[in-house]
Design an enzyme around this catalytic site. Structure first.
Site, PDB file in Angstrom:
ATOM      1  CG  HIS A 226      -0.188   0.255   2.505  1.00  0.00           C
ATOM      2  ND1 HIS A 226       0.367  -0.763   3.214  1.00  0.00           N
ATOM      3  CD2 HIS A 226       0.101   1.393   3.172  1.00  0.00           C
ATOM      4  CE1 HIS A 226       0.963  -0.277   4.279  1.00  0.00           C
ATOM      5  NE2 HIS A 226       0.837   1.028   4.278  1.00  0.00           N
TER       6      HIS A 226
HETATM    7  C1  UD1 Z   1      -1.742   5.288   5.246  1.00  0.00           C
HETATM    8  C2  UD1 Z   1      -0.476   5.816   5.917  1.00  0.00           C
HETATM    9  C3  UD1 Z   1       0.504   4.677   6.085  1.00  0.00           C
HETATM   10  C4  UD1 Z   1      -0.117   3.496   6.803  1.00  0.00           C
HETATM   11  C5  UD1 Z   1      -1.376   3.086   6.070  1.00  0.00           C
HETATM   12  C6  UD1 Z   1      -2.065   1.944   6.774  1.00  0.00           C
HETATM   13  C7  UD1 Z   1       0.141   8.143   5.452  1.00  0.00           C
HETATM   14  C8  UD1 Z   1       1.049   9.014   4.690  1.00  0.00           C
HETATM   15  N1  UD1 Z   1       0.161   6.838   5.124  1.00  0.00           N
HETATM   16  O1  UD1 Z   1      -1.361   4.858   3.947  1.00  0.00           O
HETATM   17  O2  UD1 Z   1       1.605   5.136   6.852  1.00  0.00           O
HETATM   18  O3  UD1 Z   1       0.802   2.434   6.842  1.00  0.00           O
HETATM   19  O4  UD1 Z   1      -2.264   4.206   5.992  1.00  0.00           O
HETATM   20  O5  UD1 Z   1      -2.972   1.285   5.946  1.00  0.00           O
HETATM   21  O6  UD1 Z   1      -0.547   8.602   6.322  1.00  0.00           O
HETATM   22  N2  UD1 Z   1      -8.386   4.704   0.152  1.00  0.00           N
HETATM   23  C9  UD1 Z   1      -9.651   4.180  -0.020  1.00  0.00           C
HETATM   24  N3  UD1 Z   1     -10.400   3.914   1.099  1.00  0.00           N
HETATM   25  C10 UD1 Z   1      -9.952   4.174   2.352  1.00  0.00           C
HETATM   26  C11 UD1 Z   1      -8.674   4.726   2.518  1.00  0.00           C
HETATM   27  C12 UD1 Z   1      -7.906   4.979   1.413  1.00  0.00           C
HETATM   28  O7  UD1 Z   1     -10.084   3.925  -1.135  1.00  0.00           O
HETATM   29  O8  UD1 Z   1     -10.697   3.914   3.320  1.00  0.00           O
HETATM   30  C13 UD1 Z   1      -7.552   4.931  -1.051  1.00  0.00           C
HETATM   31  C14 UD1 Z   1      -7.689   6.317  -1.651  1.00  0.00           C
HETATM   32  O9  UD1 Z   1      -7.527   6.207  -3.028  1.00  0.00           O
HETATM   33  C15 UD1 Z   1      -6.474   7.032  -1.063  1.00  0.00           C
HETATM   34  C16 UD1 Z   1      -5.443   5.939  -1.019  1.00  0.00           C
HETATM   35  O10 UD1 Z   1      -6.183   4.774  -0.692  1.00  0.00           O
HETATM   36  O11 UD1 Z   1      -6.055   8.118  -1.826  1.00  0.00           O
HETATM   37  C17 UD1 Z   1      -4.339   6.164  -0.006  1.00  0.00           C
HETATM   38  O12 UD1 Z   1      -4.878   6.330   1.307  1.00  0.00           O
HETATM   39  P1  UD1 Z   1      -4.017   7.120   2.404  1.00  0.00           P
HETATM   40  O13 UD1 Z   1      -4.712   7.100   3.700  1.00  0.00           O
HETATM   41  O14 UD1 Z   1      -3.611   8.447   1.865  1.00  0.00           O
HETATM   42  O15 UD1 Z   1      -2.673   6.288   2.502  1.00  0.00           O
HETATM   43  P2  UD1 Z   1      -2.427   4.743   2.809  1.00  0.00           P
HETATM   44  O16 UD1 Z   1      -1.714   4.160   1.669  1.00  0.00           O
HETATM   45  O17 UD1 Z   1      -3.661   4.048   3.272  1.00  0.00           O
END
Ligand code: UD1
Length: 360
Positions: free
Chosen positions: A204
């Site tokens: 991820h």
């Molecule tokens: C985040 C944390 C990471 C942690 C991870 C745990 C940061 C910079 N990163 O990464 O340190 O290890 O969470 O899982 O804070 N999305 C969805 N549904 C959701 C959440 C996210 O579809 O419920 C998708 C969206 O397209 C979003 C992307 O995932 O843009 C990334 O989500 P984000 O929370 O920004 O980062 P993670 O990769 O989840």
């Protein structure tokens, strides 16, 4: 004593699940704030239900956005809450944008911050998480370091006060959960897997999940492992997996939605090998005695590598394939836990307040 716990992403729910009942046992009135960084049912609600985390007092619904917009939006929505609640401590966890947003708001309001998982360093500032770790530590009052290595990282950055080496709540929870797992054969059966006969994969991180070429190289390597590969897909990598035909009949990849915490521990424990870019899962594999291949070139959990239970493969396909087949090392597992990390943290927090009371 009153605290605010700020969470928003999966690993923070897991850590709050350990601390929350201990805060209650010590008579601390804790209010949970959920920033909404993770919002899908299987990225958020499932953890609250399964781990019996109290319902958030505030949900901010920030959702997904670029690094700066997401962090800034969280800060805008957090400030009025912390101003109104005037807690004795704001508790933040790990290294996500939620962690940094809460730490910056609390610091500017002069509310003391307790950082759970302080001092971890990958020394790779291209990772948003590393930036979040460093900045959060430098504005925290209590720095709850999981290991002596983490404490020495803080010392090297000139942080000498408020550092408590307390242990690691995620290790405590992984150990406790592994001892009372529900029907593992039923979970494996859902995916047609047998114990010790598959690789379990999660990806991820921004660095991997936004680099289509690196991602394709990794998937190519997974297909050459010669064993079934269970891939629990974070929503951000699902479109790339679909585009690569992952999980179609005949493909060794079995693609599933993100798993709950208990399912994750069950599936790691029975795997032949763990392949991941997650930080927490590197530790969980080490706790559960499963060799891990990390799809990164650095790690903040250096003990896992030093012990031989984890290796760094980046996105190099031949390294991934050969390292996935290495036998488990005969060295001891790197982490031990007495299950009392949360008690040590809460004792320190409560003790600090009585000390301040005595001085006043
Ligand atoms: C985040 C944390 C990471 C942690 C991870 C745990 C940061 C910079 N990163 O990464 O340190 O290890 O969470 O899982 O804070 N999305 C969805 N549904 C959701 C959440 C996210 O579809 O419920 C998708 C969206 O397209 C979003 C992307 O995932 O843009 C990334 O989500 P984000 O929370 O920004 O980062 P993670 O990769 O989840």
């Amino acid at each position: 004593m009153r605290t605010i716990t700020v969470v928003g992403a999966r690993p923070q729910f897991v850590k709050a699940a350990v601390l929350s009942p201990v805060l209650a046992r010590f008579g601390v009135a804790d209010s949970i704030v959920h920033t909404g960084q993770h919002y899908d049912w299987n990225m958020s609600d499932v953890f609250f239900d399964e781990l019996e985390i109290p319902k958030p007092a505030y949900t901010l619904g920030v959702g997904s956005a670029s690094q700066g917009v997401q962090t800034g939006e969280m800060m805008c929505r957090l400030e009025p809450i912390i101003t109104k609640e005037q807690p004795d401590w704001v508790i933040v966890y790990g290294d996500t944008n939620t962690t940094l947003a809460a730490a910056l708001v609390a610091a500017k309001l002069s509310v003391p911050i307790a950082h759970v998982e302080a001092g971890c360093r990958s020394f790779d500032r291209t990772m948003p998480e590393e930036v979040n770790r460093v900045l959060t530590d430098h504005v925290s009052t209590f720095l709850f370091a999981p290991t002596e290595v983490a404490a020495s990282n803080l010392y090297a950055e000139g942080i000498r006060h408020g550092v408590h080496v307390v242990g690691d709540v995620t290790i405590d929870l992984a150990n406790a959960t592994a001892q009372r797992l529900p029907a593992v054969p039923e979970i494996l059966g859902r995916f047609g897997l047998r114990r010790g006969g598959y690789a379990f994969v999660t990806i991820h991180r921004a660095n991997t999940a936004t680099d289509v070429i690196a991602f394709e190289r990794i998937v190519g390597a997974l297909r050459k492992l010669g064993m079934p590969v269970l891939f629990a897909a974070h929503p951000r990598v699902r479109p790339m997996l679909d585009a690569l035909g992952a999980g179609v009949p005949g493909d060794p990849l079995i693609v599933t939605d993100p798993l709950s915490y208990v399912e994750t521990i069950a599936v790691i424990k029975s795997a032949r090998v763990m392949i991941t870019d997650s930080g927490g899962i590197q530790k969980e594999a080490a706790v559960l005695g499963v060799p891990c291949v990390t799809l990164r070139t650095s790690t903040e959990w250096i003990e896992t590598v030093r012990s031989g239970w984890n290796v760094l493969a980046g996105s190099d396909p031949s390294a991934i394939v050969s390292l996935a087949h290495r036998p488990p090392p005969d060295t001891p597992l790197p982490y031990i836990s007495d299950g009392r990390t949360a008690e040590r943290m809460v004792s320190a927090l409560v003790g600090s307040l009585s000390l301040m009371g005595n001085i006043a």
